[in-house]
Write a protein that holds these residues in place. Structure first.
Motif, PDB file in Angstrom:
ATOM      1  N   GLY A 203       0.786  -1.224   0.000  1.00  0.00           N
ATOM      2  CA  GLY A 203       0.000   0.000   0.000  1.00  0.00           C
ATOM      3  C   GLY A 203       0.817   1.273   0.000  1.00  0.00           C
ATOM      4  O   GLY A 203       0.250   2.373  -0.123  1.00  0.00           O
ATOM      5  N   LYS A 204       2.136   1.167   0.108  1.00  0.00           N
ATOM      6  CA  LYS A 204       2.980   2.364   0.097  1.00  0.00           C
ATOM      7  C   LYS A 204       3.140   2.854  -1.341  1.00  0.00           C
ATOM      8  O   LYS A 204       3.317   2.071  -2.271  1.00  0.00           O
ATOM      9  CB  LYS A 204       4.355   2.066   0.701  1.00  0.00           C
ATOM     10  N   LYS A 205       3.080   4.157  -1.514  1.00  0.00           N
ATOM     11  CA  LYS A 205       3.105   4.751  -2.851  1.00  0.00           C
ATOM     12  C   LYS A 205       4.543   5.098  -3.252  1.00  0.00           C
ATOM     13  O   LYS A 205       5.212   5.866  -2.564  1.00  0.00           O
ATOM     14  CB  LYS A 205       2.203   5.981  -2.898  1.00  0.00           C
ATOM     15  N   ILE A 206       4.957   4.544  -4.391  1.00  0.00           N
ATOM     16  CA  ILE A 206       6.328   4.652  -4.877  1.00  0.00           C
ATOM     17  C   ILE A 206       6.368   5.578  -6.089  1.00  0.00           C
ATOM     18  O   ILE A 206       5.546   5.465  -6.998  1.00  0.00           O
ATOM     19  CB  ILE A 206       6.875   3.264  -5.285  1.00  0.00           C
ATOM     20  N   GLY A 207       7.360   6.484  -6.123  1.00  0.00           N
ATOM     21  CA  GLY A 207       7.497   7.402  -7.246  1.00  0.00           C
ATOM     22  C   GLY A 207       8.828   7.222  -7.964  1.00  0.00           C
ATOM     23  O   GLY A 207       9.889   7.216  -7.332  1.00  0.00           O
ATOM     24  N   LEU A 208       8.776   7.047  -9.281  1.00  0.00           N
ATOM     25  CA  LEU A 208       9.969   6.931 -10.122  1.00  0.00           C
ATOM     26  C   LEU A 208       9.909   7.987 -11.212  1.00  0.00           C
ATOM     27  O   LEU A 208       8.827   8.376 -11.649  1.00  0.00           O
ATOM     28  CB  LEU A 208      10.059   5.546 -10.758  1.00  0.00           C
ATOM     29  N   SER A 209      11.079   8.433 -11.671  1.00  0.00           N
ATOM     30  CA  SER A 209      11.137   9.386 -12.777  1.00  0.00           C
ATOM     31  C   SER A 209      11.342   8.631 -14.079  1.00  0.00           C
ATOM     32  O   SER A 209      12.143   7.694 -14.151  1.00  0.00           O
ATOM     33  CB  SER A 209      12.288  10.372 -12.570  1.00  0.00           C
ATOM     34  N   SER A 210      10.627   9.036 -15.129  1.00  0.00           N
ATOM     35  CA  SER A 210      10.779   8.403 -16.443  1.00  0.00           C
ATOM     36  C   SER A 210      11.919   9.025 -17.244  1.00  0.00           C
ATOM     37  O   SER A 210      12.179   8.618 -18.373  1.00  0.00           O
ATOM     38  CB  SER A 210       9.465   8.507 -17.239  1.00  0.00           C
ATOM     39  N   ASN A 211      12.605  10.003 -16.668  1.00  0.00           N
ATOM     40  CA  ASN A 211      13.776  10.596 -17.293  1.00  0.00           C
ATOM     41  C   ASN A 211      14.889   9.545 -17.342  1.00  0.00           C
ATOM     42  O   ASN A 211      15.233   8.963 -16.309  1.00  0.00           O
ATOM     43  CB  ASN A 211      14.223  11.803 -16.452  1.00  0.00           C
ATOM     44  N   PRO A 212      15.467   9.248 -18.512  1.00  0.00           N
ATOM     45  CA  PRO A 212      16.467   8.170 -18.600  1.00  0.00           C
ATOM     46  C   PRO A 212      17.608   8.287 -17.602  1.00  0.00           C
ATOM     47  O   PRO A 212      18.034   7.280 -17.029  1.00  0.00           O
ATOM     48  CB  PRO A 212      16.974   8.289 -20.049  1.00  0.00           C
ATOM     49  N   TYR A 213      18.117   9.491 -17.380  1.00  0.00           N
ATOM     50  CA  TYR A 213      19.240   9.665 -16.466  1.00  0.00           C
ATOM     51  C   TYR A 213      18.848   9.320 -15.038  1.00  0.00           C
ATOM     52  O   TYR A 213      19.679   8.901 -14.236  1.00  0.00           O
ATOM     53  CB  TYR A 213      19.751  11.103 -16.544  1.00  0.00           C
ATOM     54  N   ASP A 214      17.574   9.517 -14.716  1.00  0.00           N
ATOM     55  CA  ASP A 214      17.076   9.210 -13.379  1.00  0.00           C
ATOM     56  C   ASP A 214      16.609   7.768 -13.246  1.00  0.00           C
ATOM     57  O   ASP A 214      16.476   7.262 -12.132  1.00  0.00           O
ATOM     58  CB  ASP A 214      15.906  10.142 -13.030  1.00  0.00           C
ATOM     59  N   LEU A 215      16.342   7.110 -14.353  1.00  0.00           N
ATOM     60  CA  LEU A 215      15.751   5.776 -14.324  1.00  0.00           C
ATOM     61  C   LEU A 215      16.763   4.669 -14.576  1.00  0.00           C
ATOM     62  O   LEU A 215      16.487   3.500 -14.300  1.00  0.00           O
ATOM     63  CB  LEU A 215      14.621   5.699 -15.362  1.00  0.00           C
ATOM     64  N   ILE A 216      17.935   5.013 -15.061  1.00  0.00           N
ATOM     65  CA  ILE A 216      18.893   3.974 -15.437  1.00  0.00           C
ATOM     66  C   ILE A 216      19.425   3.202 -14.234  1.00  0.00           C
ATOM     67  O   ILE A 216      20.012   2.123 -14.389  1.00  0.00           O
ATOM     68  CB  ILE A 216      20.047   4.572 -16.268  1.00  0.00           C
ATOM     69  N   TRP A 217      19.204   3.698 -13.022  1.00  0.00           N
ATOM     70  CA  TRP A 217      19.615   2.926 -11.855  1.00  0.00           C
ATOM     71  C   TRP A 217      18.949   1.557 -11.855  1.00  0.00           C
ATOM     72  O   TRP A 217      19.551   0.559 -11.416  1.00  0.00           O
ATOM     73  CB  TRP A 217      19.305   3.682 -10.554  1.00  0.00           C
ATOM     74  N   THR A 218      17.728   1.498 -12.390  1.00  0.00           N
ATOM     75  CA  THR A 218      17.017   0.215 -12.431  1.00  0.00           C
ATOM     76  C   THR A 218      17.633  -0.731 -13.456  1.00  0.00           C
ATOM     77  O   THR A 218      17.533  -1.953 -13.324  1.00  0.00           O
ATOM     78  CB  THR A 218      15.525   0.423 -12.742  1.00  0.00           C
ATOM     79  N   ALA A 219      18.290  -0.172 -14.479  1.00  0.00           N
ATOM     80  CA  ALA A 219      19.009  -1.018 -15.444  1.00  0.00           C
ATOM     81  C   ALA A 219      20.177  -1.713 -14.752  1.00  0.00           C
ATOM     82  O   ALA A 219      20.530  -2.849 -15.101  1.00  0.00           O
ATOM     83  CB  ALA A 219      19.496  -0.185 -16.625  1.00  0.00           C
ATOM     84  N   GLY A 220      20.763  -1.042 -13.757  1.00  0.00           N
ATOM     85  CA  GLY A 220      21.803  -1.684 -12.963  1.00  0.00           C
ATOM     86  C   GLY A 220      21.228  -2.802 -12.106  1.00  0.00           C
ATOM     87  O   GLY A 220      21.767  -3.914 -12.061  1.00  0.00           O
ATOM     88  N   SER A 221      20.131  -2.528 -11.457  1.00  0.00           N
ATOM     89  CA  SER A 221      19.509  -3.518 -10.574  1.00  0.00           C
ATOM     90  C   SER A 221      19.028  -4.753 -11.324  1.00  0.00           C
ATOM     91  O   SER A 221      18.908  -5.837 -10.743  1.00  0.00           O
ATOM     92  CB  SER A 221      18.333  -2.879  -9.815  1.00  0.00           C
ATOM     93  N   THR A 222      18.722  -4.588 -12.606  1.00  0.00           N
ATOM     94  CA  THR A 222      18.267  -5.726 -13.415  1.00  0.00           C
ATOM     95  C   THR A 222      19.380  -6.294 -14.306  1.00  0.00           C
ATOM     96  O   THR A 222      19.138  -7.178 -15.120  1.00  0.00           O
ATOM     97  CB  THR A 222      17.071  -5.323 -14.295  1.00  0.00           C
TER      98      THR A 222
END
Length: 444
Positions: A203-222
Motif C-alpha cells: 500500500g505504500k506509494k512509490i514514485g519513479l522518474s521516467s527521465n532516462p538519467y534518473d531511471l537507469i539505476w534500475t538497469a543496474g539492478s536488473t
C-alpha cells in the motif's frame, strides 16, 4: 535534465557577494561589464597621479537556473554559492564577485552572444556534460596547473573533468542519486527492487522518474548496464540483449502496479513526497536541503535498491568551474584563486561536515561516512554502487549522448530514449518495440 544549477541560459538577475543584492535586466548586465572595463582603464590613467587608488576588480560568474521555477531556484543556488565561496570573498575583499543567472534553456546561447561581444563570463558554474559543450564551442578554456588538480581528484573524478587529458572544468560538488522516503510510513527503505515491489504491494506509494538519467539505476539492478554500454560503444554483436529485455519487462511490470507511479522529473517526485502523495521516491543529494525544510525529521534517506545479483546504478552530477575566455589577466588570476579556494582540502572537508547533501569532489577529504545517515547513503551510492560501473560508464554516456561535440544534434538521442521509456510505461509501446529503439545505436 533537472539539476541543482539547471545549466541553461541566463536569467536577468545577479547579486553581489554581500548582504545586499540587485536585480538587473540582461542588457544592463552587458552595460555593467562594459562600465567595469572602461572604469578600469580610466583609473589606470588616474593612478599615474593618485597612488592611493586601485582599479576595481570584478569577477563575473555565470550559472543557470530552471525556467519553470526560476526565482526559487535562483535563490536556492545563490544561497549555496554564497555559503561555499564565502572564504574567497573574505580573503579578497577588494574583488567584487558578480553572479549572473541565465535561464536553463538559453545559457549556451547567452554565453555565446556575450563572448562574441568580448563580454563572456570569467567563470561558469557547470557540470560534466555542459562543460564539454562549452569547451567544444570554444567558449571556455582548459585549466592550467594540472598537477594540482590531479593530486586532489581520484581517477574517477578526473575522468569526469578531463577531455583529451586536459581539464575542461574543475569538479567541486558531487550530487548523487539516492532514495528519499517518509519515515513515519516506511521504517526501512527496501534493499532490493523485489523488496520495493513488496513495499508497493503493502500500500505504500512509490514514485519513479521516467527521465532516462534518473531511471537507469534500475538497469543496474536488473543487470542491463553491460549491454547498454556495448550499444554506446557500438560493439558488434548478434545477441538479443536479454538483460535489456529483462530491464524493460521490469519497467513495464512496475507501471502495472497500482502503487508505483512514473513522473516526468525529480522535481515532481519531490513535490509529491512533501505533500505526502508519495511515500518513497528516487531523489538527489542536492534536493535534501529543500526536502528537509518541509519534512524535517520525517525525511529518511537510503541508497537505491540493488537487484538480486547486481548493483543499482545511481547516476551523479558533478558540479564545478569552467574558465571563460574573455577575461583579463587579472580576472584569470582571480578566477583560478576562486577555484582553488573552493576545491582545496579544508574547504571540501567543510562541505561534507555540513551534511549538505553534497559529497566533496576532492579525494583527500576523509569523513567517516558513518557520521550521518545522509553520508552513509551518499557514499554507498557514489563509492560502492556507481563506481562499480566506472568502466562501463563511458559507453553508457555514448548510449545517452552519441552526438557529443555535435551542437546541432546534441540531445537528439537522449530525447528519443526519454520518449521511448515514457511510451513504454504509458503502455503505448510494447517491450519488443521499445527494445528495438533503445538497442539501435543510431537515432531515427
Amino acid at each position: 535534465m533537472h539539476n541543482f544549477l539547471n545549466l541553461g541560459a541566463a536569467i536577468q538577475e545577479q547579486s553581489y557577494f554581500c548582504e545586499d543584492s540587485v536585480d538587473i535586466a540582461a542588457p544592463a548586465v552587458h552595460w555593467l561589464k562594459i562600465f567595469n572595463t572602461v572604469a578600469a582603464g580610466s583609473l589606470t590613467i588616474l593612478l599615474t597621479s593618485c597612488t592611493n587608488l586601485t582599479a576595481p576588480k570584478t569577477l563575473f560568474v555565470t550559472f543557470g537556473a530552471s525556467e519553470e521555477n526560476f526565482k526559487d531556484d535562483s535563490e536556492q543556488i545563490r544561497t549555496v554559492l554564497n555559503k561555499y565561496t564565502e572564504a574567497f570573498q573574505r580573503l579578497n575583499p577588494d574583488t567584487n564577485v558578480v553572479w549572473i543567472n541565465y535561464k536553463a534553456n538559453r545559457i549556451l546561447e547567452q554565453i555565446t552572444n556575450d563572448s562574441a561581444l568580448n563580454l563572456g563570463p570569467d567563470v561558469v558554474i557547470t557540470e560534466q556534460y555542459f562543460a564539454a559543450q562549452l569547451l567544444a564551442k570554444d567558449l571556455t578554456a582548459t585549466l592550467s596547473d594540472q598537477q594540482y588538480l590531479d593530486d586532489i581528484y581520484s581517477p574517477h573524478i578526473q575522468s569526469m573533468g578531463k577531455i583529451n587529458n586536459e581539464y575542461a572544468y574543475a569538479p567541486w560538488l558531487v550530487s548523487t542519486q539516492i532514495a528519499c522516503f517518509n519515515n513515519t510510513t516506511i521504517k526501512k527503505s527496501p534493499d532490493t527492487i523485489k523488496e520495493l515491489e513488496t513495499l508497493s504491494a503493502s500500500g505504500k506509494k512509490i514514485g519513479l522518474s521516467s527521465n532516462p538519467y534518473d531511471l537507469i539505476w534500475t538497469a543496474g539492478s536488473t543487470g542491463a548496464i553491460a549491454e547498454l554500454s556495448s550499444i554506446g560503444d557500438k560493439i558488434s554483436t548478434t545477441q538479443t540483449y536479454p538483460a535489456t529485455q529483462k530491464w524493460l519487462q521490469w519497467l513495464q511490470q512496475a507501471a502495472l502496479y497500482q502503487n508505483i507511479y512514473f513522473h516526468e522529473n525529480p522535481r515532481e517526485l519531490s513535490k509529491k513526497l512533501k505533500s505526502k502523495e508519495l511515500d518513497w521516491i528516487t531523489c538527489w543529494g542536492e534536493q535534501l536541503r529543500d526536502l528537509k525544510k518541509t519534512l524535517g525529521n520525517s525525511l529518511g534517506v537510503a541508497a537505491l535498491p540493488n537487484g538480486s545479483t547486481s548493483k543499482a546504478f545511481p547516476t551523479q552530477r558533478i558540479y564545478g568551474f569552467s574558465l571563460g575566455k574573455n577575461s583579463s589577466r587579472t580576472q584569470q588570476t582571480m578566477a583560478i584563486k576562486l577555484i582553488k579556494t573552493a576545491v582545496n582540502d579544508i574547504a571540501q572537508r567543510k562541505i561534507e561536515l555540513g551534511d549538505s547533501g553534497f559529497l566533496a569532489a576532492n579525494q583527500n577529504v576523509a569523513i567517516p561516512p558513518q557520521s550521518s545517515k545522509t553520508l552513509v547513503a551518499l557514499n554507498t551510492s557514489f563509492n560502492e554502487q556507481s563506481k562499480h560501473y566506472s568502466k562501463k560508464w563511458p559507453g553508457v554516456v555514448r548510449w545517452f549522448l552519441p552526438e557529443q561535440g555535435n551542437s546541432k544534434n546534441y540531445g537528439k538521442r537522449y530525447n528519443q530514449l526519454q520518449r521511448t521509456l515514457i511510451e513504454l510505461t504509458d503502455g503505448y509501446l510494447d517491450i519488443n518495440e521499445a527494445l528495438k529503439i533503445i538497442t539501435t545505436s543510431q537515432t531515427n
